[in-house]
Design an enzyme around this catalytic site. Structure first.
Site, PDB file in Angstrom:
ATOM      1  N   SER A   1       0.922  -1.275  -0.080  1.00 54.39           N
ATOM      2  CA  SER A   1       0.165   0.022  -0.113  1.00 54.39           C
ATOM      3  C   SER A   1       0.914   1.213   0.051  1.00 54.39           C
ATOM      4  O   SER A   1       1.981   1.299   0.697  1.00 54.39           O
ATOM      5  CB  SER A   1      -0.846   0.158   1.322  1.00 54.39           C
ATOM      6  OG  SER A   1      -1.916   0.991   1.062  1.00 54.39           O
ATOM      7  N   GLU A   2       0.748   2.097  -0.855  1.00 54.53           N
ATOM      8  CA  GLU A   2       1.583   3.329  -1.019  1.00 54.53           C
ATOM      9  C   GLU A   2       1.796   4.114  -0.030  1.00 54.53           C
ATOM     10  O   GLU A   2       2.640   4.973  -0.011  1.00 54.53           O
ATOM     11  CB  GLU A   2       1.280   4.037  -2.374  1.00 54.53           C
ATOM     12  CG  GLU A   2      -0.293   4.864  -2.184  1.00 54.53           C
ATOM     13  CD  GLU A   2      -1.322   3.874  -2.815  1.00 54.53           C
ATOM     14  OE1 GLU A   2      -1.132   2.715  -2.764  1.00 54.53           O
ATOM     15  OE2 GLU A   2      -2.160   4.599  -3.408  1.00 54.53           O
ATOM     16  N   ASN A   3       0.954   4.042   1.175  1.00 54.90           N
ATOM     17  CA  ASN A   3       0.950   5.199   2.336  1.00 54.90           C
ATOM     18  C   ASN A   3       2.155   4.206   3.170  1.00 54.90           C
ATOM     19  O   ASN A   3       2.626   5.102   4.229  1.00 54.90           O
ATOM     20  CB  ASN A   3      -0.316   5.110   3.045  1.00 54.90           C
ATOM     21  CG  ASN A   3      -0.920   4.083   3.388  1.00 54.90           C
ATOM     22  OD1 ASN A   3      -0.728   2.979   2.688  1.00 54.90           O
ATOM     23  ND2 ASN A   3      -1.189   3.794   4.911  1.00 54.90           N
TER      24      ASN A   3
END
Lengths: 217, 233, 217, 233
Positions: free
Chosen positions: A45-47
């Site tokens: 997840s890019e966060n």
């Protein structure tokens, strides 16, 4: 014809053993539920998390552990947390094997539009532009037509682009299609959907070669 | 060790004034500098440009500054979930620059690292690249992006010490580390300020050299934006 | 006239409370020994450590804890280790307040040459080019003349450059000098060294204004 | 988790062949991939281009490959302390490209991060910048540098797990993290391979996604180059 769950199920078959996968919001998120459990896959997840697990049990939510959709999540043993720069190093550096995301429009050139409708409130592209510009393997999950019944598979996108020439494969409620230099190549039909129906719902060039099999989920 | 600890939030935000550019850590409401934001509301500084991945929700995070119309411009990648934001944006009161999330992170990191500009594929062929230099490397097209310039970075860490060393927790890390040292002054707030030497030198996420001021936040709400759970079997 | 220790002692007075300092190999390394102990200073080494302490006691050396000179070191409470990219983010990003390094030649323009002698084995610039190109505050520690008695403070460097227009201050065995747009400004004389001696040993433009005080250590 | 663990050093180096470009971690002799280097000597591959900050000493580290004349070209920032190196360099047998240390690190990091090129002030006005594009940003001059391209990265970590997650120790970290994922295949050797889940997810220096193969080294000499001590009072 597939529903959203069906689209997610069909896309799950594209997820191979050893893949790192980034799932967009919406239908793509559902894909995680249908990946074969005899293969090893890690969700990024890019966060800033790799190795996402299921949602937490009630009472075990942690405000410091969320996914890119801001949902509370859990992580699996072997997971890792990292900052946004390293997260996009994974994405931009093509270390993520497969990106699955939604779209408003896809052009036969592989262009994708999924972030902005002129005149409407624009929320932003988030990480979508980085993902589509970088990923070697992008699958779009979407309905074949919009609410007005208009095709979302076009000769050219009419909306502002998210990326150019990047989409490789599309799974809709009607079909599985590959983006080729000559247009959308029809690979599979959804259960009980005819080639004619797909043709009617596809504004872009549709390439139909031989007998088109019905997909299995 | 050089002491970065400030006595209170007032001292932490000394020098903040109207029309400045701030970087603020956080993704959604996770890892946002709650105490610094609250004090910016108190101070009433206006005309701010805020570099932050998101813009908070109506009644929390940067939404608090939006309510008071203290923000002139937002530089973000995603700004949903905020009605007041939408109203100000559509009315033209608020200027919004939307940029890809990875580009946002890398432009912070470039500022931290003394890299004035770099090339990224993100946004090539889209309106994000308009007016920007594009260039081919190995047959692929890229856009040149420049380092951000900002007056203050407000970041939030889990633990820190008086030398300014920081450790983040989970996905609350996000943009916080890359904003440290990316502005003229970096103000770090932490959930727990621990004695010098307690943090493992080998496990520090951001060395104190990137931080000018540090303090322990009085209170953290740590609001959850999308509480998502599963049922026990 | 100062010896190497004297040069280090004089430079130590330039180190201010709250400074992050990068020390080059040779005379600069000695500076750490003479910094006032009522101020807080942190030493950065470009191989990835901030907060260096003294050398270890015999038997306590750790192959995994060295400085840029490959010497075994210790660290102080509050120290940190990091990778080479972050280390040069500190340097290139101007987070290090003071860089002290040696030189073969310095020009009155602030150019510095300290890495290569044509025809001789070249060992490399290490981190010197990053340091001189980035640091806002660079002090050169060197002898005023080379072994052949020739001035190392020149109108123009004759050796391949390490960086251009970057040196701010020079401390030699004879003098303390500031690099100004008009040339080397003489700030202090070493004990019992005359202005004439300094003039004789300086090939570049020497600016002498008023009475030049003798330095105190 | 995706399993990156290989059975032995043979499997770890599968695919290595003549004339390839390698990245090798380490600063001096600290944090070098001792086992991979030993196996490269065993394999006898030749014509290698090695990207490594240093070139080892005569009888350890990359010096072992130099002794067997397996290296065609070194890309380093500092290559002292090695007589055989000096002999081969002066005789023209060995090609040497010297580049600033920060540029070396950043070109690795750029390869890892999918950044094809960036600007740095290092080397401007020197022979390092010859033939390279230079450019002004805010009144200061910079040199454009490109990401490295390499076939294999050989890195050494302190601890790792089967998912390829790595933790480094002290200054043995150096170039190792930035070389992970910077070549087509990254081979990590660790002092200790720990069970999955034993490493704290919050304290992993390099997530496994950047590592293709991992193994526990059979033996580490960890030679000290400059043993420097003080006397007890």
């Amino acid at each position: 014809m597939l529903d959203k769950t069906g689209i997610a199920q069909r896309i799950a078959k594209e997820v191979k053993d050893g893949y790192y996968v980034n799932l967009g919001i919406g239908i793509p998120t559902l894909v995680a539920n249908y990946v074969r459990n005899d293969i090893e896959v890690e969700f990024q997840s890019e966060n800033g998390v790799l190795g996402m697990g299921p949602f937490p049990y009630e009472g075990e939510e942690d405000a410091d552990v969320i996914n890119a959709g801001k949902q509370t999540i859990t992580t699996l043993p072997g997971a890792s947390f990292f900052d946004s720069a390293l997260s996009f190093s994974m994405i931009r550096g093509q270390h993520v094997d497969l990106t699955i995301l939604g779209a408003m429009e896809v052009a036969e050139s592989g262009d994708i539009a999924n972030w902005k409708i002129p005149g409407k409130m624009v929320k932003g592209m988030g990480g979508a532009m980085d993902l589509v510009a970088s990923a070697e393997n992008i699958i779009v999950a979407m309905m074949h037509t919009n609410r007005a019944g208009e095709s979302k598979l076009l000769k050219r996108c009419s909306l502002p682009l998210t990326g150019v020439g990047c989409v490789k494969k599309i799974v809709t409620n009607l079909a599985v299609l590959e983006v080729t230099p000559k247009g959308f190549k029809l690979l599979e039909r959804a259960p009980s959907v005819s080639v004619e129906e797909i043709q009617k719902s596809t504004e872009g060039t549709l390439i139909v070669e031989g007998v088109i099999p019905e997909m299995t989920l | 060790m050089i002491n970065k600890k400030v006595a209170n939030i007032n001292e932490a935000l000394q020098g903040v004034s109207n029309n400045m550019t701030f970087m603020l850590g956080g993704f959604g409401l996770s890892g946002i500098p709650e105490n610094a934001i609250a004090e910016l509301v108190n101070l009433g500084v206006k005309g701010l440009t805020c570099i932050s991945n998101n813009a908070g929700v109506d009644d929390f995070g940067l939404g608090l500054l939006l309510q008071k119309r203290q923000i002139k411009k937002m530089i973000s990648s995603y700004v949903g979930e905020n009605e007041e934001f939408e109203r100000q944006m559509l009315s033209g009161e608020l200027d919004v620059e939307l940029i890809p999330q990875g580009t946002l992170a890398e432009r912070c990191r470039a500022a931290q690292a003394g890299i004035p500009a770099f090339y990224t594929p993100a946004g090539y062929g889209t309106e994000v690249a308009e007016g920007k230099e594009t260039r081919e490397f190995d047959g692929k097209m890229y856009v040149m992006e420049e380092a951000f310039k900002a007056d203050f970075s407000f970041v939030k860490a889990w633990k820190g010490d008086s030398a300014g060393n920081l450790i983040f927790k989970g996905t609350a890390r996000n943009f916080n580390p890359v904003m440290c040292g990316a502005a003229k002054i970096t103000v770090a707030e932490v959930e727990e300020l621990v004695p010098l030497g307690e943090l493992d030198s080998n496990q520090i996420h951001i060395p104190g050299i990137f931080v000018q001021r540090i303090f322990q936040g009085e209170h953290y709400e740590k609001r959850i934006e999308q509480r998502t759970v599963r049922q026990r079997d």
